[in-house]
Design an enzyme around this catalytic site. Structure first.
Site, PDB file in Angstrom:
ATOM      1  N   TYR A 260       0.855  -1.187   0.000  1.00  0.00           N
ATOM      2  CA  TYR A 260       0.000   0.000   0.000  1.00  0.00           C
ATOM      3  C   TYR A 260       0.891   1.237   0.000  1.00  0.00           C
ATOM      4  O   TYR A 260       1.860   1.300   0.751  1.00  0.00           O
ATOM      5  CB  TYR A 260      -0.899   0.006   1.233  1.00  0.00           C
ATOM      6  CG  TYR A 260      -1.780   1.238   1.348  1.00  0.00           C
ATOM      7  CD1 TYR A 260      -2.807   1.452   0.436  1.00  0.00           C
ATOM      8  CD2 TYR A 260      -1.586   2.179   2.351  1.00  0.00           C
ATOM      9  CE1 TYR A 260      -3.619   2.574   0.528  1.00  0.00           C
ATOM     10  CE2 TYR A 260      -2.399   3.305   2.451  1.00  0.00           C
ATOM     11  CZ  TYR A 260      -3.414   3.502   1.547  1.00  0.00           C
ATOM     12  OH  TYR A 260      -4.220   4.608   1.635  1.00  0.00           O
TER      13      TYR A 260
ATOM     14  N   ASP B 211       9.300   2.776   0.013  1.00  0.00           N
ATOM     15  CA  ASP B 211       8.250   3.386   0.815  1.00  0.00           C
ATOM     16  C   ASP B 211       8.450   2.922   2.251  1.00  0.00           C
ATOM     17  O   ASP B 211       8.021   1.832   2.624  1.00  0.00           O
ATOM     18  CB  ASP B 211       6.872   2.977   0.274  1.00  0.00           C
ATOM     19  CG  ASP B 211       5.745   3.613   1.074  1.00  0.00           C
ATOM     20  OD1 ASP B 211       6.018   4.171   2.160  1.00  0.00           O
ATOM     21  OD2 ASP B 211       4.586   3.538   0.611  1.00  0.00           O
TER      22      ASP B 211
ATOM     23  N   LYS C 280       4.160   8.726   9.115  1.00  0.00           N
ATOM     24  CA  LYS C 280       3.862   8.076  10.400  1.00  0.00           C
ATOM     25  C   LYS C 280       4.837   8.468  11.521  1.00  0.00           C
ATOM     26  O   LYS C 280       4.705   9.556  12.049  1.00  0.00           O
ATOM     27  CB  LYS C 280       3.726   6.570  10.187  1.00  0.00           C
ATOM     28  CG  LYS C 280       2.539   6.304   9.221  1.00  0.00           C
ATOM     29  CD  LYS C 280       2.047   4.891   9.116  1.00  0.00           C
ATOM     30  CE  LYS C 280       0.751   4.885   8.306  1.00  0.00           C
ATOM     31  NZ  LYS C 280       0.765   4.069   7.116  1.00  0.00           N
TER      32      LYS C 280
HETATM   33  C1  LIG Z   1       0.195   4.657   5.701  1.00  0.00           C
HETATM   34  C2  LIG Z   1       1.002   4.413   4.491  1.00  0.00           C
HETATM   35  C3  LIG Z   1       1.015   5.308   3.414  1.00  0.00           C
HETATM   36  C4  LIG Z   1       0.084   6.472   3.323  1.00  0.00           C
HETATM   37  O1  LIG Z   1       0.306   7.411   4.323  1.00  0.00           O
HETATM   38  P1  LIG Z   1      -0.911   8.404   4.727  1.00  0.00           P
HETATM   39  O2  LIG Z   1      -0.253   9.322   5.720  1.00  0.00           O
HETATM   40  O3  LIG Z   1      -1.968   7.539   5.292  1.00  0.00           O
HETATM   41  O4  LIG Z   1      -1.322   9.098   3.498  1.00  0.00           O
HETATM   42  C5  LIG Z   1       1.895   5.080   2.389  1.00  0.00           C
HETATM   43  N1  LIG Z   1       2.710   4.023   2.401  1.00  0.00           N
HETATM   44  C6  LIG Z   1       2.728   3.142   3.417  1.00  0.00           C
HETATM   45  C7  LIG Z   1       3.688   1.998   3.385  1.00  0.00           C
HETATM   46  C8  LIG Z   1       1.843   3.285   4.479  1.00  0.00           C
HETATM   47  O5  LIG Z   1       1.819   2.368   5.445  1.00  0.00           O
END
Ligand SMILES: *Cc1c(COP(=O)(O)O)cnc(C)c1O
Length: 423
Positions: free
Chosen positions: A140, A235, A263
């Site tokens: 994701y 990511d 995060k």
């Molecule tokens: C949570 C998440 C996102 C998106 O971040 P948001 O702050 O929710 O837009 C992107 N990549 C990864 C791996 C994530 O866990």
């Protein structure tokens, strides 16, 4: 009280929530409205206290309402909440990120992980002059159109839109391969290598449940992207400052060209960042031709909360402590499974302060394997834990997030609940 709030929320928000997984769709029942959190605990609107493993989906790593973060935020707020001008706080947080993650030579802050990844993809295309992106099924990357693609199970496939409202054009240039499938990757590079702007992935996947990279997987991606002059984009929105101070790139010793963060680096406030090689980042406006902007980017409150968080994470002992409790929790869950009637039906994956209890005989290595898990067993286990004072992420495709506030007492209490729930 709680049910009343949900009824009102459903009048106001689709599904009663402002982000889908919170709605308990995968487990049924009524989501618990949180009114307060402290340390490792959350309180719901009925006053019930539970041990929390959602931890704001990983954004919380020190624990809830930790005094130095609360103080950093209130002190920043007292000086004004947003200016639309550069601030020293941005430099302070960026220097901490750079110190922990040397591959991030330059960076830009955003307000969410979604924005960070969307911008990194745009940057990879700007740098290479190519269109295609390779992503992996089950990873994701936020909700940008081009990354919302369904997974072809087992076979590398052209991305198909995975949400209503995403046009076929938006995902035309997104290729999808199964995670950990070295052969598919090699095949896709043979066919599309000279059209690929980037390979984008979670170096440790944590959005299909926790799925670790197989030995050689990240190395192969590094080799292939270099050989084909495509960029490798990690990511690390979840793994950054969680699986090691320098993220998965440190833990697995594979250096990407670009990194996305979010995060943890916001300490629970809205934040994201993308960064990497200085020569590539020089393409970002105003230095270069790739446009990217944000009214609240580098927001002073988020910078202050992030800096106060990262200040506590410079010490390797902190990560050892996090990992020690998580390992003990994972081992205890494994024993509880083996000792109960579900022996051979469930398994536990863990790394750093992440873990997932899968309803599969062995921890999955791909999304297809994760999807084979028993969803009903997960839902029963989730509710049995909720009834016993433990709040787990309400979806089988998520990780549990352990924080520094989860001590031996919380782990023991969680294991006692799990032994009952699994009996
Ligand atoms: C949570 C998440 C996102 C998106 O971040 P948001 O702050 O929710 O837009 C992107 N990549 C990864 C791996 C994530 O866990």
């Amino acid at each position: 009280m709680n049910d009343g709030l949900f009824a009102r929320a459903r009048e106001l928000f689709p599904g009663g929530v402002n982000s889908p997984v919170r709605a308990f769709g995968a487990v049924g029942g009524t989501p618990r409205f949180v009114t307060r959190a402290e340390g490792a605990y959350v309180w719901d609107a009925d006053g019930v206290k539970r041990i929390d493993y959602v931890s704001s989906w990983g954004a919380i790593i020190l624990g809830h309402a930790v005094s130095e973060i609360v103080e950093a935020i209130s002190s920043a707020a007292g000086r004004g909440t947003s200016y639309g001008a550069p601030t020293p706080g941005e430099i302070a947080l960026a220097e901490r990120i750079q110190a922990a993650m040397p591959s991030v030579e330059r960076m830009r802050f955003t307000c969410s992980g979604t924005e960070a990844v969307m911008s990194a993809v745009r940057l990879a295309r700007a740098h290479t002059g190519r269109s295609k992106i390779l992503k992996f099924a089950g990873c994701y990357h936020g909700h940008a159109d081009s990354l919302l693609t369904a997974a072809g199970s087992g076979v590398a496939t052209m991305g198909l839109p995975g949400s209503a409202g995403v046009t076929a054009d938006a995902t035309r240039d997104t290729l999808v391969a199964p995670y950990n499938d070295l052969d598919s990757v090699s095949e896709l590079f043979d066919r599309f290598g000279d059209q690929l702007a980037a390979v984008l992935l979670e170096p440790v996947a944590a959005n299909m449940g926790l799925v670790l990279p197989k030995p050689g997987f990240l190395e192969l991606l590094r080799e292939q992207t270099s050989a084909h002059h495509a960029l490798l984009v990690f990511d690390e929105v979840i793994t950054g400052f969680r699986v090691a101070p320098g993220g998965a790139q440190e833990r697995y010793d594979v250096t990407p060209d670009l990194t996305c963060l979010g995060k943890v680096i916001g300490g629970g406030l809205p934040v994201g960042a993308f960064g990497g090689r200085a020569d590539i980042m020089a393409l970002v406006a105003p230095e270069g031709p790739m446009y990217q902007a944000g009214t609240l980017s580098g927001n002073p409150l988020a910078m202050a909360a992030g800096e106060a968080t990262l200040a506590r994470l410079t010490d390797r002992d902190v990560f050892d402590r996090l990992e020690e409790q998580t390992t003990r929790l994972a081992a205890g869950l494994g024993e509880a499974i083996d000792a109960g009637p579900h022996a051979g039906r469930a398994s536990v994956a863990t790394i750093g302060s992440l873990l997932t209890l899968f309803w599969t005989p062995r921890p999955p290595t791909s999304f297809a394997e994760a999807q084979a898990g028993d969803g009903e067993a997960f839902a029963s286990f989730f509710h049995a834990m909720l009834d016993r004072g433990v709040s787990l992420p309400p979806s089988p495709y998520e990780a549990w997030f352990v924080t520094l506030a989860h001590g031996a007492g919380e782990v023991d209490a969680t294991l006692a609940a799990a032994r009952e729930a699994l009996a």
